[in-house]
Design an enzyme around this catalytic site. Structure first.
Site, PDB file in Angstrom:
ATOM      1  N   HIS A   9       0.842  -1.198   0.000  1.00 36.10           N
ATOM      2  CA  HIS A   9       0.000   0.000   0.000  1.00 36.10           C
ATOM      3  C   HIS A   9       0.880   1.253   0.000  1.00 36.10           C
ATOM      4  O   HIS A   9       0.379   2.368   0.099  1.00 36.10           O
ATOM      5  CB  HIS A   9      -0.909   0.020   1.235  1.00 36.10           C
ATOM      6  N   ASN A  10       2.205   1.037  -0.054  1.00 35.74           N
ATOM      7  CA  ASN A  10       3.129   2.164   0.021  1.00 35.74           C
ATOM      8  C   ASN A  10       3.438   2.659  -1.404  1.00 35.74           C
ATOM      9  O   ASN A  10       4.083   1.974  -2.189  1.00 35.74           O
ATOM     10  CB  ASN A  10       4.406   1.675   0.734  1.00 35.74           C
ATOM     11  N   LYS A  13       7.185   2.735  -2.526  1.00 41.16           N
ATOM     12  CA  LYS A  13       7.745   1.430  -2.913  1.00 41.16           C
ATOM     13  C   LYS A  13       7.273   1.043  -4.314  1.00 41.16           C
ATOM     14  O   LYS A  13       8.048   0.574  -5.136  1.00 41.16           O
ATOM     15  CB  LYS A  13       7.230   0.336  -1.968  1.00 41.16           C
ATOM     16  N   ASP A  69       8.982  -6.568   2.652  1.00 41.74           N
ATOM     17  CA  ASP A  69       8.938  -5.973   3.987  1.00 41.74           C
ATOM     18  C   ASP A  69      10.314  -5.361   4.199  1.00 41.74           C
ATOM     19  O   ASP A  69      11.337  -5.972   3.877  1.00 41.74           O
ATOM     20  CB  ASP A  69       8.610  -6.995   5.075  1.00 41.74           C
ATOM     21  N   PHE A 149      10.719   8.751  -0.208  1.00 39.55           N
ATOM     22  CA  PHE A 149       9.627   8.551   0.745  1.00 39.55           C
ATOM     23  C   PHE A 149      10.211   8.116   2.084  1.00 39.55           C
ATOM     24  O   PHE A 149      11.424   7.904   2.217  1.00 39.55           O
ATOM     25  CB  PHE A 149       8.625   7.508   0.208  1.00 39.55           C
ATOM     26  N   TYR A 151      11.948   7.476   5.363  1.00 38.80           N
ATOM     27  CA  TYR A 151      13.085   8.061   6.070  1.00 38.80           C
ATOM     28  C   TYR A 151      14.168   8.592   5.120  1.00 38.80           C
ATOM     29  O   TYR A 151      15.265   8.916   5.565  1.00 38.80           O
ATOM     30  CB  TYR A 151      13.717   7.013   6.989  1.00 38.80           C
ATOM     31  N   ASP A 152      13.899   8.647   3.820  1.00 42.05           N
ATOM     32  CA  ASP A 152      14.925   9.035   2.843  1.00 42.05           C
ATOM     33  C   ASP A 152      15.658  10.339   3.191  1.00 42.05           C
ATOM     34  O   ASP A 152      16.874  10.410   3.016  1.00 42.05           O
ATOM     35  CB  ASP A 152      14.316   9.141   1.432  1.00 42.05           C
ATOM     36  N   HIS A 177      18.767  -1.063  -0.639  1.00 37.69           N
ATOM     37  CA  HIS A 177      18.304  -2.361  -0.148  1.00 37.69           C
ATOM     38  C   HIS A 177      17.270  -2.965  -1.095  1.00 37.69           C
ATOM     39  O   HIS A 177      17.347  -4.120  -1.481  1.00 37.69           O
ATOM     40  CB  HIS A 177      17.725  -2.188   1.267  1.00 37.69           C
ATOM     41  N   ARG A 178      16.287  -2.156  -1.532  1.00 35.81           N
ATOM     42  CA  ARG A 178      15.228  -2.646  -2.412  1.00 35.81           C
ATOM     43  C   ARG A 178      15.781  -2.944  -3.797  1.00 35.81           C
ATOM     44  O   ARG A 178      15.446  -3.964  -4.402  1.00 35.81           O
ATOM     45  CB  ARG A 178      14.089  -1.603  -2.487  1.00 35.81           C
TER      46      ARG A 178
END
Ligand code: ITT
Length: 193
Positions: A9-10, A13, A69, A149, A151-152, A177-178
């Site tokens: 839902h983000n 991401k 996650d 978005f 904590y960037d 990480h993503r």
């Protein structure tokens, strides 16, 4: 062309993922499939919560799916906020609330090292395959930049003098990480074709 639901839902991401996957993979968002409910994240590990999100879509919508996650592990806080990164300042909090809480927790801290973690769970029938990515860096003492978005604005990856929020999406994804987890997912999907 392979179709997958990316169970998030983000919006931040989703935007990153859409730019990362090759044209041979068509991504459907939760909105695209009419999934508007909150998916419970009751596990205590990134792996466990990624699996819960993917399983929810498979069970209720019967579609091929993967989920991510992710979160921040801060050394001086013994790895917190970890799996609670999205709701660090409380349920329903904003990214600004979260960043304010983290900046306050690290006030007067000399060790500001942290890492972003991302675990992707891809469901293949009843089996899950996991892909993991890490991005080491440090928590800045104040916000820098406005892109991205979460904590960037307060996360500076090691080896750079800018925060994630001062990078283009492509620059961030090349080291994030993503980005690392998605690169493994894409390689896996190519090899299994
Ligand atoms: P979904 O569960 O619907 O995917 P979420 O935002 O709740 O959305 P997570 O449970 O994985 O996602 O929480 C991860 C939180 O970690 C996210 O809300 C951000 O605050 C933060 N986060 C993760 N990756 C990030 C990134 O690349 N940049 C900044 N913050 C990030």
């Amino acid at each position: 062309m392979t179709e997958f639901v990316f169970a998030t839902h983000n919006a931040g991401k989703l935007k990153e993922l859409q730019a990362m996957v090759p044209p041979s993979i068509k991504l459907l968002s939760l909105d695209d499939i009419g999934c508007h409910e909150e998916i419970p994240e009751t596990e205590t590990t990134f792996k466990g919560n990624a699996l819960l999100k993917a399983q929810h879509v498979q069970k209720h919508y019967g579609l091929p799916c993967f989920a991510d996650d992710s979160g921040l592990e801060v050394t001086a806080l013994d790895g917190a906020p970890g799996v609670y990164t999205a709701r660090y300042a409380g349920v329903g909090c904003t990214s600004d609330d979260n960043m304010d809480k983290l900046l306050a927790a690290l006030e007067n801290q000399s060790d500001r090292s942290a890492r972003f973690v991302c675990v992707i769970a891809l469901l293949q029938g009843n089996e899950a395959v996991y892909f993991e990515g890490f991005c080491p860096g440090e928590i800045l003492s104040e916000r820098q930049g406005t892109d991205g978005f979460g904590y960037d604005p307060i996360f500076k990856p090691n080896g750079f003098d800018r925060s994630f929020a001062q990078m283009t999406m492509a620059e961030k994804s090349a080291i994030s990480h993503r980005g690392k987890a998605v690169a493994q997912l894409v390689a896996f999907l190519k090899n299994s074709q």
